[in-house]
Scaffold this active site. Sequence first.
Site, PDB file in Angstrom:
ATOM      1  N   HIS A  79       0.826  -1.208   0.000  1.00  0.00           N
ATOM      2  CA  HIS A  79       0.000   0.000   0.000  1.00  0.00           C
ATOM      3  C   HIS A  79       0.864   1.262   0.000  1.00  0.00           C
ATOM      4  O   HIS A  79       0.483   2.268  -0.598  1.00  0.00           O
ATOM      5  CB  HIS A  79      -0.966  -0.014   1.183  1.00  0.00           C
ATOM      6  N   HIS A 105      -2.175  -5.419  -6.492  1.00  0.00           N
ATOM      7  CA  HIS A 105      -2.331  -6.679  -5.780  1.00  0.00           C
ATOM      8  C   HIS A 105      -3.784  -7.158  -5.870  1.00  0.00           C
ATOM      9  O   HIS A 105      -4.684  -6.398  -6.168  1.00  0.00           O
ATOM     10  CB  HIS A 105      -1.870  -6.569  -4.322  1.00  0.00           C
ATOM     11  N   CYS A 156     -14.628  -6.490   2.391  1.00  0.00           N
ATOM     12  CA  CYS A 156     -13.576  -6.531   1.372  1.00  0.00           C
ATOM     13  C   CYS A 156     -12.256  -6.876   2.054  1.00  0.00           C
ATOM     14  O   CYS A 156     -12.064  -6.603   3.231  1.00  0.00           O
ATOM     15  CB  CYS A 156     -13.476  -5.227   0.597  1.00  0.00           C
ATOM     16  N   GLU A 179     -15.303 -10.739   9.527  1.00  0.00           N
ATOM     17  CA  GLU A 179     -15.738  -9.342   9.677  1.00  0.00           C
ATOM     18  C   GLU A 179     -17.186  -9.218  10.116  1.00  0.00           C
ATOM     19  O   GLU A 179     -17.514  -8.411  10.970  1.00  0.00           O
ATOM     20  CB  GLU A 179     -15.580  -8.580   8.353  1.00  0.00           C
ATOM     21  N   GLU A 234      -4.489   2.144  -2.361  1.00  0.00           N
ATOM     22  CA  GLU A 234      -5.043   0.861  -2.777  1.00  0.00           C
ATOM     23  C   GLU A 234      -4.910   0.804  -4.288  1.00  0.00           C
ATOM     24  O   GLU A 234      -5.429   1.674  -4.993  1.00  0.00           O
ATOM     25  CB  GLU A 234      -6.521   0.745  -2.398  1.00  0.00           C
ATOM     26  N   GLU A 286      -5.626  -2.183  -6.754  1.00  0.00           N
ATOM     27  CA  GLU A 286      -6.097  -3.553  -6.641  1.00  0.00           C
ATOM     28  C   GLU A 286      -6.701  -4.090  -7.927  1.00  0.00           C
ATOM     29  O   GLU A 286      -7.360  -3.363  -8.672  1.00  0.00           O
ATOM     30  CB  GLU A 286      -7.144  -3.652  -5.523  1.00  0.00           C
ATOM     31  N   TRP A 322     -12.518   3.461  -2.317  1.00  0.00           N
ATOM     32  CA  TRP A 322     -12.688   2.282  -3.165  1.00  0.00           C
ATOM     33  C   TRP A 322     -14.157   1.923  -3.340  1.00  0.00           C
ATOM     34  O   TRP A 322     -14.562   1.485  -4.409  1.00  0.00           O
ATOM     35  CB  TRP A 322     -11.881   1.090  -2.662  1.00  0.00           C
TER      36      TRP A 322
END
Length: 171
Positions: free
Chosen positions: A25, A31, A66, A86, A111, A113, A158
């Site tokens: 990050h 990733h 997420c 979570e 981020e 991704e 995001w």
Amino acid sequence: MSKEYVILVDEKDNQIGTMEKIEAHEKALLHRAFSIFIFNDQGQLMLQQRAFKKYHSPGLWTNTCCSHQREGEDTLEAAHRRLVEEMGFDTDLEEKFAFVYKAAFDNGLTEHEFDHVLVGNYNNAPVLNPEEAANWRWVSLEEVKKDIDAFPQNYTPWFRIIFQKYYEFIG
């Protein structure tokens, strides 16, 4: 606390290595990740408010769950694992699409991704892990769209990107 690693990938989601999550990050390296959208039978989306002690985006609203896949773990395995960790429940999930995005934060982290978007159905209240989530709510997609347009600062960067992609996908 043990270090968490992410799977570094190319633009086609081919694994090219692994790296400690924070370092990836900090360096804004691409990733693998996933985002889960859970709906109830009324078509409402379960939103999660991130815990206030999170290292980035604390207290902001986001999609149901997420996270990142672990080495040797496929997307569905990772999604089921994280949904339980979570939100305290599990349900059938189906991957709908994947895309690449990049979102920078005020704290210098980014981020970047290759995000797999999964959808599931659930009608009960979650059992929140307080280290991950402070609150939750059911909201219609139209209400989410209107609220993001009016108050984007209340949502994770995001989620704003992913929600728009999802909204276009179902439209």
